[in-house]
Scaffold this motif. Structure first.
Motif: not given
Length: 325
Positions: A1-28
């Motif tokens: 079972m994954k530790k809670i800090e590892d789960k938090l980091l996975e979600k953090s990386i996903e949120a960061f990726s979403m921020a970058i991808e959303l900002y760099n989309k010219p149609t949004i």
């Protein structure tokens, strides 16, 4: 079972990726608001993972309410205890935007905040590496970490004409506040974007146009030689003092004040400025007059001059410059 800090980091990386991808989309069109929401979420999850590793799982909960986790603001205060830290100031400004964007926002906010956004992205990468040994460039290519910016300079006249007085005033005050903080901080607070205007006879190469009107109320000064104070006068007083102290330490130069050894500090720096008229000398000092109170930045020549004077007479110079100030 994954530790809670590892789960938090996975979600953090996903949120960061979403921020970058959303900002760099010219149609949004919602990219400023969306970026601020996702980047704040990424920081909160990453900092909570760091706190669990460093202080235990209980550290992310309110002591009087174990069922409720701390907010991002709380985490920042616990991890970055220096309230003058440019990184902390950067996050606090973006949190303000996140909170504002849930009520009202305009497209011009991007012109104010994108320098902070870019600094925030670089700060996140740095802390992921130092706190968790995670290199974000292996997850998101380095070239995608540079935010896509397509904007013109913020025009106060256009803002005033476009929006009601209350909104225009709020936006311009916010811009002035961010600019004022940027002057006294480094790239961890903001990656500045500067706009320059040139006189040219090649109209086809211009991206915008102006005309000269001798009857206009506002006046401008045409300069023949462009000097960017961000390059020529890039040091705050705090930076100057740190560089000077470091040089004195490396060269074993011991200063005396009132007969006892002392460290060069802001009191001595201000005495130097008054005694030698440093703030009145364009070679040494640049005055930023766009703020309600003038802000000062200094050149490398100013630092060299002070070091040279200190080295000439370290026993008496600090007493000498005080007597006339």
């Amino acid at each position: 079972m994954k530790k809670i800090e590892d789960k938090l980091l996975e979600k953090s990386i996903e949120a960061f990726s979403m921020a970058i991808e959303l900002y760099n989309k010219p149609t949004i069109k919602y990219r400023v608001e969306g970026f601020s929401l996702f980047i704040c979420n990424a920081w909160e999850l990453m900092l909570k993972a760091h706190m669990i590793k460093s202080y235990g799982e209980s550290s992310i909960y309110f002591p009087d309410n174990p069922g409720r986790t701390l907010s991002l603001e709380n985490c920042i205060q616990k991890v970055f205890t220096n309230n003058k830290d440019p990184l902390r100031l950067n996050l606090e400004k973006i949190i303000e935007l996140r909170n504002t964007s849930t009520h009202f926002i305009t497209e011009e906010y991007e012109m104010v905040y994108v320098p902070l956004f870019q600094a925030c992205v670089l700060n996140f990468n740095e802390k992921m590496e130092s706190f968790h040994k995670i290199d974000m460039t292996k997850i998101i290519p380095q070239n995608f970490l540079t935010l896509s910016v397509s904007m013109k300079a913020l025009s106060e006249t256009e803002i005033i004409a476009k929006y009601p007085e209350e909104i225009a005033t709020k936006m311009l005050d916010m811009k002035n506040n961010v600019d004022a903080i940027s002057i006294n901080n480094n790239a961890k607070f903001a990656i500045r974007i500067d706009h320059y205007h040139y006189l040219t006879k090649k109209k086809d190469e211009a991206t915008s146009f102006v005309k000269i009107d001798s009857s206009a109320d506002a006046s401008v000064k045409i300069v023949r030689e462009l000097k960017d104070p961000n390059n020529t006068h890039k040091f705050t007083a705090k930076h100057c003092i740190a560089i000077i102290r470091d040089h004195l330490n490396k060269n074993n130069i011991e200063l005396f004040y009132n007969g006892v050894t002392t460290k060069f500090n802001s009191f001595h720096f201000n005495n130097f400025c008054r005694y030698f008229g440093i703030k009145c000398n364009e070679k040494y000092c640049y005055i930023h007059r766009q703020f309600s109170q003038p802000q000062y930045s200094y050149s490398q020549q100013a630092i060299d001059f002070i070091i040279e004077e200190l080295a000439k007479d370290p026993l008496h110079i600090l007493d000498k410059i005080k007597k006339i100030s």
